[in-house]
Write a protein that holds these residues in place. Structure first.
Motif, PDB file in Angstrom:
ATOM      1  N   ALA A  47       0.841  -1.206   0.000  1.00 30.43           N
ATOM      2  CA  ALA A  47       0.000   0.000   0.000  1.00 30.43           C
ATOM      3  C   ALA A  47       0.872   1.251   0.000  1.00 30.43           C
ATOM      4  O   ALA A  47       2.063   1.215   0.359  1.00 30.43           O
ATOM      5  N   LEU A  48       0.262   2.361  -0.395  1.00 33.50           N
ATOM      6  CA  LEU A  48       0.999   3.619  -0.458  1.00 33.50           C
ATOM      7  C   LEU A  48       1.455   4.062   0.928  1.00 33.50           C
ATOM      8  O   LEU A  48       2.514   4.689   1.070  1.00 33.50           O
ATOM      9  N   SER A  49       0.682   3.741   1.970  1.00 33.51           N
ATOM     10  CA  SER A  49       1.075   4.132   3.326  1.00 33.51           C
ATOM     11  C   SER A  49       2.336   3.410   3.789  1.00 33.51           C
ATOM     12  O   SER A  49       3.139   3.983   4.520  1.00 33.51           O
ATOM     13  N   GLU A  50       2.526   2.153   3.356  1.00 24.03           N
ATOM     14  CA  GLU A  50       3.726   1.420   3.755  1.00 24.03           C
ATOM     15  C   GLU A  50       4.973   2.018   3.097  1.00 24.03           C
ATOM     16  O   GLU A  50       6.031   2.096   3.718  1.00 24.03           O
ATOM     17  N   HIS A  51       4.855   2.470   1.858  1.00 22.32           N
ATOM     18  CA  HIS A  51       5.987   3.146   1.231  1.00 22.32           C
ATOM     19  C   HIS A  51       6.265   4.484   1.931  1.00 22.32           C
ATOM     20  O   HIS A  51       7.428   4.897   2.046  1.00 22.32           O
ATOM     21  N   GLY A  52       5.202   5.152   2.394  1.00 19.40           N
ATOM     22  CA  GLY A  52       5.412   6.392   3.131  1.00 19.40           C
ATOM     23  C   GLY A  52       6.153   6.162   4.440  1.00 19.40           C
ATOM     24  O   GLY A  52       6.991   6.978   4.839  1.00 19.40           O
ATOM     25  N   LEU A  53       5.871   5.021   5.119  1.00 20.47           N
ATOM     26  CA  LEU A  53       6.592   4.709   6.358  1.00 20.47           C
ATOM     27  C   LEU A  53       8.076   4.478   6.087  1.00 20.47           C
ATOM     28  O   LEU A  53       8.928   4.858   6.896  1.00 20.47           O
ATOM     29  N   LYS A  54       8.396   3.848   4.958  1.00 17.78           N
ATOM     30  CA  LYS A  54       9.808   3.636   4.634  1.00 17.78           C
ATOM     31  C   LYS A  54      10.539   4.960   4.416  1.00 17.78           C
ATOM     32  O   LYS A  54      11.740   5.068   4.687  1.00 17.78           O
ATOM     33  N   LEU A  55       9.819   5.982   3.924  1.00 15.87           N
ATOM     34  CA  LEU A  55      10.433   7.292   3.698  1.00 15.87           C
ATOM     35  C   LEU A  55      10.343   8.207   4.914  1.00 15.87           C
ATOM     36  O   LEU A  55      10.821   9.343   4.862  1.00 15.87           O
ATOM     37  N   GLY A  56       9.703   7.741   5.989  1.00 14.58           N
ATOM     38  CA  GLY A  56       9.533   8.589   7.170  1.00 14.58           C
ATOM     39  C   GLY A  56       8.372   9.547   7.061  1.00 14.58           C
ATOM     40  O   GLY A  56       8.268  10.482   7.850  1.00 14.58           O
ATOM     41  N   ILE A  57       7.472   9.335   6.102  1.00 13.46           N
ATOM     42  CA  ILE A  57       6.286  10.189   5.932  1.00 13.46           C
ATOM     43  C   ILE A  57       5.104   9.435   6.526  1.00 13.46           C
ATOM     44  O   ILE A  57       4.659   8.435   5.983  1.00 13.46           O
ATOM     45  N   LYS A  58       4.593   9.901   7.635  1.00 15.44           N
ATOM     46  CA  LYS A  58       3.505   9.209   8.310  1.00 15.44           C
ATOM     47  C   LYS A  58       2.626  10.228   9.030  1.00 15.44           C
ATOM     48  O   LYS A  58       2.955  11.408   9.122  1.00 15.44           O
ATOM     49  N   GLY A  59       1.505   9.738   9.521  1.00 19.46           N
ATOM     50  CA  GLY A  59       0.597  10.617  10.256  1.00 19.46           C
ATOM     51  C   GLY A  59      -0.041  11.677   9.366  1.00 19.46           C
ATOM     52  O   GLY A  59      -0.453  11.428   8.233  1.00 19.46           O
ATOM     53  N   ARG A  60      -0.120  12.872   9.915  1.00 16.58           N
ATOM     54  CA  ARG A  60      -0.766  13.977   9.205  1.00 16.58           C
ATOM     55  C   ARG A  60      -0.001  14.357   7.940  1.00 16.58           C
ATOM     56  O   ARG A  60      -0.609  14.764   6.929  1.00 16.58           O
ATOM     57  N   ALA A  61       1.325  14.228   7.953  1.00  7.77           N
ATOM     58  CA  ALA A  61       2.115  14.558   6.763  1.00  7.77           C
ATOM     59  C   ALA A  61       1.764  13.629   5.605  1.00  7.77           C
ATOM     60  O   ALA A  61       1.627  14.076   4.455  1.00  7.77           O
ATOM     61  N   PHE A  62       1.588  12.337   5.896  1.00  3.63           N
ATOM     62  CA  PHE A  62       1.219  11.413   4.820  1.00  3.63           C
ATOM     63  C   PHE A  62      -0.191  11.683   4.313  1.00  3.63           C
ATOM     64  O   PHE A  62      -0.449  11.633   3.106  1.00  3.63           O
ATOM     65  N   GLN A  63      -1.133  11.959   5.233  1.00  3.77           N
ATOM     66  CA  GLN A  63      -2.507  12.251   4.809  1.00  3.77           C
ATOM     67  C   GLN A  63      -2.547  13.482   3.917  1.00  3.77           C
ATOM     68  O   GLN A  63      -3.271  13.524   2.920  1.00  3.77           O
ATOM     69  N   ARG A  64      -1.768  14.506   4.258  1.00  2.00           N
ATOM     70  CA  ARG A  64      -1.739  15.726   3.447  1.00  2.00           C
ATOM     71  C   ARG A  64      -1.134  15.450   2.068  1.00  2.00           C
ATOM     72  O   ARG A  64      -1.662  15.911   1.041  1.00  2.00           O
ATOM     73  N   ALA A  65      -0.047  14.686   2.019  1.00  2.00           N
ATOM     74  CA  ALA A  65       0.581  14.378   0.731  1.00  2.00           C
ATOM     75  C   ALA A  65      -0.335  13.515  -0.135  1.00  2.00           C
ATOM     76  O   ALA A  65      -0.489  13.765  -1.341  1.00  2.00           O
ATOM     77  N   LYS A  66      -0.990  12.530   0.464  1.00  2.00           N
ATOM     78  CA  LYS A  66      -1.888  11.665  -0.307  1.00  2.00           C
ATOM     79  C   LYS A  66      -3.087  12.445  -0.816  1.00  2.00           C
ATOM     80  O   LYS A  66      -3.531  12.254  -1.959  1.00  2.00           O
ATOM     81  N   GLU A  67      -3.627  13.341   0.007  1.00  2.00           N
ATOM     82  CA  GLU A  67      -4.779  14.131  -0.425  1.00  2.00           C
ATOM     83  C   GLU A  67      -4.420  15.022  -1.616  1.00  2.00           C
ATOM     84  O   GLU A  67      -5.210  15.167  -2.555  1.00  2.00           O
ATOM     85  N   GLN A  68      -3.226  15.616  -1.606  1.00  2.00           N
ATOM     86  CA  GLN A  68      -2.807  16.440  -2.733  1.00  2.00           C
ATOM     87  C   GLN A  68      -2.636  15.596  -3.999  1.00  2.00           C
ATOM     88  O   GLN A  68      -2.998  16.027  -5.098  1.00  2.00           O
ATOM     89  N   LEU A  69      -2.098  14.382  -3.872  1.00  2.00           N
ATOM     90  CA  LEU A  69      -1.942  13.512  -5.035  1.00  2.00           C
ATOM     91  C   LEU A  69      -3.291  13.067  -5.586  1.00  2.00           C
ATOM     92  O   LEU A  69      -3.471  12.955  -6.802  1.00  2.00           O
TER      93      LEU A  69
END
Length: 370
Positions: A47-69
């Motif tokens: 899932a896209l969230s698991e790749h975000g965890l590998k990059l250190g993007i999680k929580g509100r930062a990941f939600q904001r980045a995913k919403e923009q995409l």
């Protein structure tokens, strides 16, 4: 600026300038998109969230980045029934913006959601086994006083609960929209602990949340409306606060389409026919992705009400028109055009300071003449 670069010969990813210089994507969204673009085939199932965890993007930062995409057409999600009738969420990530129709064509080409039904698999329920006799007491059997096991009772057809281990668990079948609305309500705890809901509390608000989805509001926008602008004194009751916000801020329902008037002959013929099956509910309307007509790099946005400019371009154009009218009222000739005037207004020596100086001079001249 001194620039020095050595072009790599292996282990690199081609990145488009439209992605790197995209004005509506934050740095986390760009890094996540480029990271996924360079993944090998054996890691695309994550899932896209698991790749975000590998990059250190999680929580509100990941939600904001995913919403923009998602808003800009780089990420699309679709729920489909998979094997054994289980629902699964499929994600589509592309390095170019795709409309909903383009994403649907890609999913159909990949065969997403075309899995076999449970009855197609063999064997369906396993091999038959011999019937066991004597391991369960009949319903109408009366036991003696010294027995420790109570007589079995036939379950009632009206009961909607399953009793086990001394706990009654309510069995409720939810529609896909209700499942999505419940997931949005339960995910609010990730944005603020004051909005933590239990399963039973979320079920009480599912009806109001589903009505938002039916009126064309996406799950991300509903989550943003419910989790933003919390009271400064805190939320005493999450259920009461969310119910009040769902009721008071509910968007206007779309106008129903006029029904055609049936003719006399067709009415007489249809009266002899059997009852037609009920019409399925209309799916929620989602605004299409269109290309913005404003200046700068080409970008897309979801247009509501026939808009041709994205919110950022509309705001920039409004500032430019206001600056022109203000300059005309004070008799000041601005050298910059409207777009440059908006950017220059943020500088201490920009057009705002010049307009203020001109207004002060006009006031001083009026006082001197008196």
């Amino acid at each position: 600026m001194l620039w020095h670069a050595i072009a790599p010969v292996r282990r690199y990813t081609k990145a488009s300038h439209d992605v790197v210089r995209h004005p509506r994507l934050c740095s986390d969204a760009k890094i996540l998109l480029l990271y996924v673009q360079g993944l090998p085939d054996d890691e695309t199932h994550l899932a896209l969230s698991e790749h975000g965890l590998k990059l250190g993007i999680k929580g509100r930062a990941f939600q904001r980045a995913k919403e923009q995409l998602v808003v800009n057409g780089f990420v699309h999600e679709r729920r489909a029934a998979g094997e054994r009738g289980l629902w699964a969420t499929h994600q589509l990530v592309s390095n170019v913006p795709l409309t909903d129709a383009d994403a649907l064509a890609v999913w159909r080409g990949a065969g997403v959601g075309a899995g076999d039904s449970p009855s197609v698999q063999f064997p369906t329920v396993g091999e038959p086994s011999p019937r066991s006799v004597g391991h369960q007491l009949p319903v109408d059997e009366e036991l003696g006083k010294n027995s420790s096991r109570p007589p079995t009772e036939a379950p009632s057809e009206d009961e909607g609960e399953v009793e086990g281990a001394g706990v009654a668990v309510e069995v409720v079948e939810l529609s896909p929209q209700e499942v999505e609305a419940e997931r949005v309500l339960l995910s609010l705890r990730n944005f603020d602990r004051q909005l933590r809901l239990g399963v039973r509390e979320a079920r009480e608000l599912v009806g109001l949340a589903v009505e938002w989805l039916r009126r064309g509001v996406s799950a991300g926008e509903l989550r943003r409306v419910l989790s933003s602008g919390l009271p400064a004194k805190g939320v005493r009751s999450a259920v009461g606060f969310l119910r009040h916000r769902l009721e008071m801020k509910m968007p206007e329902a779309p106008a129903p389409e006029p029904e055609p008037v049936p003719e006399t002959e067709s009415a007489s013929v249809s009266s002899d026919l059997p009852d037609a099956p009920p019409t399925p509910p209309t799916p929620p309307r989602v605004a299409p992705l269109v290309t913005c007509a404003g200046p700068g790099n080409e970008h897309v946005f979801r247009a509501y009400g026939g808009a041709t400019l994205c919110p950022d371009c509309q705001q920039a154009a409004a500032w430019a028109r206001w600056a022109e009218r203000r300059a005309a009222d004070l008799g000041v000739d601005l050298a910059e055009d409207a777009a440059q005037a908006v950017e220059a207004g943020r500088d201490p020596d920009g057009w705002r300071s010049r307009l203020a100086a001109a207004a002060a001079g006009a006031t001083a001249e009026a006082g001197g003449e008196q």
